[in-house]
Design a protein around this motif. Structure first.
Motif, PDB file in Angstrom:
ATOM      1  N   ASN A  91       0.820  -1.217   0.000  1.00 46.13           N
ATOM      2  CA  ASN A  91       0.000   0.000   0.000  1.00 46.13           C
ATOM      3  C   ASN A  91       0.850   1.261   0.000  1.00 46.13           C
ATOM      4  O   ASN A  91       0.525   2.247  -0.675  1.00 46.13           O
ATOM      5  N   THR A  92       1.952   1.243   0.752  1.00 43.68           N
ATOM      6  CA  THR A  92       2.809   2.430   0.793  1.00 43.68           C
ATOM      7  C   THR A  92       3.573   2.632  -0.504  1.00 43.68           C
ATOM      8  O   THR A  92       4.101   3.719  -0.752  1.00 43.68           O
ATOM      9  N   LEU A  93       3.665   1.585  -1.336  1.00 41.41           N
ATOM     10  CA  LEU A  93       4.307   1.725  -2.639  1.00 41.41           C
ATOM     11  C   LEU A  93       3.334   2.272  -3.674  1.00 41.41           C
ATOM     12  O   LEU A  93       3.723   3.038  -4.558  1.00 41.41           O
ATOM     13  N   ARG A  94       2.067   1.883  -3.559  1.00 35.88           N
ATOM     14  CA  ARG A  94       1.060   2.348  -4.510  1.00 35.88           C
ATOM     15  C   ARG A  94       0.546   3.737  -4.178  1.00 35.88           C
ATOM     16  O   ARG A  94       0.081   4.465  -5.065  1.00 35.88           O
ATOM     17  N   PHE A  95       0.600   4.106  -2.896  1.00 39.46           N
ATOM     18  CA  PHE A  95       0.220   5.449  -2.456  1.00 39.46           C
ATOM     19  C   PHE A  95       1.405   6.041  -1.699  1.00 39.46           C
ATOM     20  O   PHE A  95       1.399   6.116  -0.473  1.00 39.46           O
ATOM     21  N   PRO A  96       2.463   6.430  -2.412  1.00 41.49           N
ATOM     22  CA  PRO A  96       3.721   6.820  -1.751  1.00 41.49           C
ATOM     23  C   PRO A  96       3.584   8.105  -0.946  1.00 41.49           C
ATOM     24  O   PRO A  96       2.790   8.994  -1.260  1.00 41.49           O
ATOM     25  N   GLY A  97       4.383   8.146   0.115  1.00 39.66           N
ATOM     26  CA  GLY A  97       4.468   9.342   0.941  1.00 39.66           C
ATOM     27  C   GLY A  97       5.916   9.734   1.115  1.00 39.66           C
ATOM     28  O   GLY A  97       6.765   9.490   0.253  1.00 39.66           O
ATOM     29  N   TYR A  98       6.229  10.343   2.261  1.00 39.73           N
ATOM     30  CA  TYR A  98       7.589  10.785   2.518  1.00 39.73           C
ATOM     31  C   TYR A  98       8.503   9.627   2.909  1.00 39.73           C
ATOM     32  O   TYR A  98       9.715   9.708   2.728  1.00 39.73           O
ATOM     33  N   MET A  99       7.944   8.554   3.455  1.00 36.84           N
ATOM     34  CA  MET A  99       8.750   7.424   3.898  1.00 36.84           C
ATOM     35  C   MET A  99       8.131   6.130   3.382  1.00 36.84           C
ATOM     36  O   MET A  99       6.945   6.091   3.030  1.00 36.84           O
ATOM     37  N   ASN A 100       8.952   5.070   3.340  1.00 35.07           N
ATOM     38  CA  ASN A 100       8.501   3.726   2.955  1.00 35.07           C
ATOM     39  C   ASN A 100       7.826   3.729   1.586  1.00 35.07           C
ATOM     40  O   ASN A 100       6.818   3.054   1.366  1.00 35.07           O
ATOM     41  N   ASN A 101       8.366   4.507   0.671  1.00 36.93           N
ATOM     42  CA  ASN A 101       7.759   4.599  -0.655  1.00 36.93           C
ATOM     43  C   ASN A 101       8.484   3.751  -1.695  1.00 36.93           C
ATOM     44  O   ASN A 101       8.189   3.863  -2.882  1.00 36.93           O
ATOM     45  N   ASP A 102       9.432   2.927  -1.288  1.00 35.72           N
ATOM     46  CA  ASP A 102      10.050   1.969  -2.191  1.00 35.72           C
ATOM     47  C   ASP A 102      10.367   0.698  -1.420  1.00 35.72           C
ATOM     48  O   ASP A 102      10.355   0.674  -0.190  1.00 35.72           O
ATOM     49  N   MET A 103      10.631  -0.377  -2.147  1.00 36.34           N
ATOM     50  CA  MET A 103      10.816  -1.678  -1.507  1.00 36.34           C
ATOM     51  C   MET A 103      12.050  -1.699  -0.606  1.00 36.34           C
ATOM     52  O   MET A 103      12.024  -2.302   0.474  1.00 36.34           O
ATOM     53  N   ILE A 104      13.114  -1.035  -1.026  1.00 35.71           N
ATOM     54  CA  ILE A 104      14.336  -1.033  -0.207  1.00 35.71           C
ATOM     55  C   ILE A 104      14.095  -0.303   1.105  1.00 35.71           C
ATOM     56  O   ILE A 104      14.464  -0.780   2.184  1.00 35.71           O
ATOM     57  N   SER A 153      11.875  -0.665  19.310  1.00 37.41           N
ATOM     58  CA  SER A 153      10.846   0.293  18.918  1.00 37.41           C
ATOM     59  C   SER A 153      10.013  -0.277  17.784  1.00 37.41           C
ATOM     60  O   SER A 153      10.481  -1.130  17.016  1.00 37.41           O
ATOM     61  N   ILE A 154       8.777   0.192  17.696  1.00 34.77           N
ATOM     62  CA  ILE A 154       7.860  -0.190  16.629  1.00 34.77           C
ATOM     63  C   ILE A 154       7.793   0.951  15.624  1.00 34.77           C
ATOM     64  O   ILE A 154       7.470   2.082  15.984  1.00 34.77           O
ATOM     65  N   GLN A 155       8.097   0.656  14.396  1.00 35.18           N
ATOM     66  CA  GLN A 155       7.987   1.648  13.341  1.00 35.18           C
ATOM     67  C   GLN A 155       6.548   1.671  12.822  1.00 35.18           C
ATOM     68  O   GLN A 155       5.913   0.623  12.693  1.00 35.18           O
ATOM     69  N   VAL A 156       6.059   2.834  12.522  1.00 36.68           N
ATOM     70  CA  VAL A 156       4.682   2.992  12.056  1.00 36.68           C
ATOM     71  C   VAL A 156       4.693   3.812  10.776  1.00 36.68           C
ATOM     72  O   VAL A 156       5.334   4.869  10.703  1.00 36.68           O
ATOM     73  N   ALA A 157       3.990   3.319   9.771  1.00 39.02           N
ATOM     74  CA  ALA A 157       3.820   4.030   8.507  1.00 39.02           C
ATOM     75  C   ALA A 157       2.329   4.260   8.301  1.00 39.02           C
ATOM     76  O   ALA A 157       1.538   3.317   8.323  1.00 39.02           O
ATOM     77  N   LEU A 158       1.943   5.512   8.129  1.00 41.86           N
ATOM     78  CA  LEU A 158       0.549   5.849   7.863  1.00 41.86           C
ATOM     79  C   LEU A 158       0.324   5.874   6.367  1.00 41.86           C
ATOM     80  O   LEU A 158       1.107   6.451   5.615  1.00 41.86           O
ATOM     81  N   SER A 159      -0.754   5.248   5.941  1.00 40.40           N
ATOM     82  CA  SER A 159      -1.001   5.106   4.509  1.00 40.40           C
ATOM     83  C   SER A 159      -2.464   5.376   4.203  1.00 40.40           C
ATOM     84  O   SER A 159      -3.351   5.113   5.032  1.00 40.40           O
ATOM     85  N   ARG A 160      -2.686   5.869   3.012  1.00 45.17           N
ATOM     86  CA  ARG A 160      -4.052   6.087   2.555  1.00 45.17           C
ATOM     87  C   ARG A 160      -4.668   4.780   2.097  1.00 45.17           C
ATOM     88  O   ARG A 160      -3.970   3.818   1.799  1.00 45.17           O
ATOM     89  N   ARG A 161      -5.971   4.762   2.033  1.00 41.31           N
ATOM     90  CA  ARG A 161      -6.700   3.590   1.558  1.00 41.31           C
ATOM     91  C   ARG A 161      -7.208   3.848   0.145  1.00 41.31           C
ATOM     92  O   ARG A 161      -7.533   4.981  -0.221  1.00 41.31           O
ATOM     93  N   SER A 162      -7.266   2.785  -0.639  1.00 38.58           N
ATOM     94  CA  SER A 162      -7.709   2.921  -2.020  1.00 38.58           C
ATOM     95  C   SER A 162      -9.153   3.417  -2.071  1.00 38.58           C
ATOM     96  O   SER A 162     -10.029   2.874  -1.376  1.00 38.58           O
ATOM     97  N   PRO A 163      -9.444   4.438  -2.865  1.00 40.01           N
ATOM     98  CA  PRO A 163     -10.826   4.935  -2.954  1.00 40.01           C
ATOM     99  C   PRO A 163     -11.755   3.983  -3.698  1.00 40.01           C
ATOM    100  O   PRO A 163     -12.973   4.159  -3.671  1.00 40.01           O
ATOM    101  N   TYR A 164     -11.196   2.970  -4.354  1.00 41.83           N
ATOM    102  CA  TYR A 164     -12.007   2.043  -5.144  1.00 41.83           C
ATOM    103  C   TYR A 164     -12.415   0.795  -4.380  1.00 41.83           C
ATOM    104  O   TYR A 164     -13.193  -0.009  -4.880  1.00 41.83           O
ATOM    105  N   VAL A 165     -11.866   0.608  -3.189  1.00 43.23           N
ATOM    106  CA  VAL A 165     -12.180  -0.559  -2.370  1.00 43.23           C
ATOM    107  C   VAL A 165     -12.853  -0.087  -1.093  1.00 43.23           C
ATOM    108  O   VAL A 165     -12.252   0.645  -0.303  1.00 43.23           O
ATOM    109  N   LYS A 166     -14.089  -0.500  -0.895  1.00 43.84           N
ATOM    110  CA  LYS A 166     -14.826  -0.115   0.293  1.00 43.84           C
ATOM    111  C   LYS A 166     -14.498  -1.061   1.438  1.00 43.84           C
ATOM    112  O   LYS A 166     -14.399  -2.269   1.251  1.00 43.84           O
ATOM    113  N   SER A 167     -14.331  -0.489   2.598  1.00 45.06           N
ATOM    114  CA  SER A 167     -14.010  -1.268   3.789  1.00 45.06           C
ATOM    115  C   SER A 167     -14.984  -0.918   4.899  1.00 45.06           C
ATOM    116  O   SER A 167     -15.313   0.260   5.095  1.00 45.06           O
TER     117      SER A 167
END
Length: 297
Positions: A60-73, A178-192
């Motif tokens: 999800n963080t790769l498909r909706f990239p932000g400032y961090m965790n936006n690539d696999m590496i 420590s626990i790392q946390v990445a906040l990510s958006r949700r796809s607008p096409y999938v209802k949850s």
């Protein structure tokens, strides 16, 4: 070539069928709000739904990239401290089959605050691998929580503080706890049906129990030379089956390294032992440890 290439391969995300079926099936010793889906006979479609949900959340963080965790590496670099310890567990909550059609499951988890999601991600029943994450079975090497939905960053900080105060998880003594946390958006096409959902990518030392079970099952088959006729027809196995024995040794070394990573002096573990040098008493310890794992499983 099987196991010999595993330590040099990229990171691996694991999910096993037994854990997926346990997440779907009824929980006789747990209340309905525990997170199990209370499905007596889960179908292939429902199990595939769990797999696709976890895999979609992990990217999800790769498909909706932000400032961090936006690539696999960047996503896995902080989860893998050493090249060999690259087998990651996945956990997801809340689980629901509501969007598969039909009547909604009245027993599905509905309370989805940030604290509840992050707390449930640390529970063994929400892990997609048949390994216990209790404190007496191992410790975490690293954790990354990907939180999806409408989340206030202040709620994340409060949740992390409460988890630390309650000591809900234990970490390795030689690394950052420590626990790392990445906040990510949700796809607008999938209802949850849930306001907040979470995925955990974790590196935990108890995954060695899964490898120990695989090794014991292999030893039983190898002792009887079962299912080896087709392999002997291949050129690589024409002379002998040493590839299998070498792979078994590599798997044993991986189990030992995960066990050694729980000690404070793990950073000197690879220096003290010469590569290829046999470990005194390793055979007896291996058999005793694997027998204990199977007995507890």
């Amino acid at each position: 070539r099987g196991f010999p290439d595993l330590p040099r391969s990229p990171h691996v995300w694991r999910a096993c069928g037994a854990a997926l079926r346990a997440a779907c099936g009824p929980c006789s010793r747990q209340p309905a709000s525990s997170g199990c889906l209370q499905v007596p006979n889960p179908s292939v479609e429902q199990i595939n739904q769990l797999v696709s949900t976890v895999m979609a959340a992990s990217t999800n963080t790769l498909r909706f990239p932000g400032y961090m965790n936006n690539d696999m590496i960047g996503l896995v670099s902080s989860l893998i401290p050493t090249p060999r310890l690259h087998f990651l567990m996945t956990g997801y909550t809340p689980l629901s089959f509501d969007h598969l059609g039909g009547e909604a499951n009245p027993l599905a988890v509905r309370k989805t605050s940030v604290m509840d999601v992050m707390r449930r991600l640390l529970q063994t029943k929400n892990i997609m691998v048949s390994c216990s994450t209790r404190k007496d079975r191992g410790c975490y090497i690293s954790i990354l929580d990907i939180i999806q939905g409408e989340v206030d960053p202040t709620q994340v900080h409060k949740s992390l503080q409460r988890i630390r105060e309650r000591q809900l998880c234990s970490f390795i003594p030689w690394g950052p706890a420590s626990i790392q946390v990445a906040l990510s958006r949700r796809s607008p096409y999938v209802k949850s049906p849930h306001r907040v959902s979470g995925l955990m990518l974790a590196n935990h030392t108890s995954i060695r129990d899964l490898f120990a079970r695989i090794a014991q099952q292999y030893d039983k088959l190898r002792k009887r030379d079962a299912f080896l006729d087709n392999y002997r027809k291949l050129p690589i196995f024409a002379d002998d089956l040493s590839e299998f024995d070498e792979s078994r040794d590599v798997l044993h070394e991986l189990i030992e390294e995960y066990r050694a990573s729980e000690s404070p002096d793990y950073v000197n573990w690879g220096i003290e032992r010469t590569p290829g040098e046999p470990d005194p008493g390793a055979f007896q310890e291996r058999k005793a440890g694997e027998a204990a794992v199977v007995g507890q499983g």
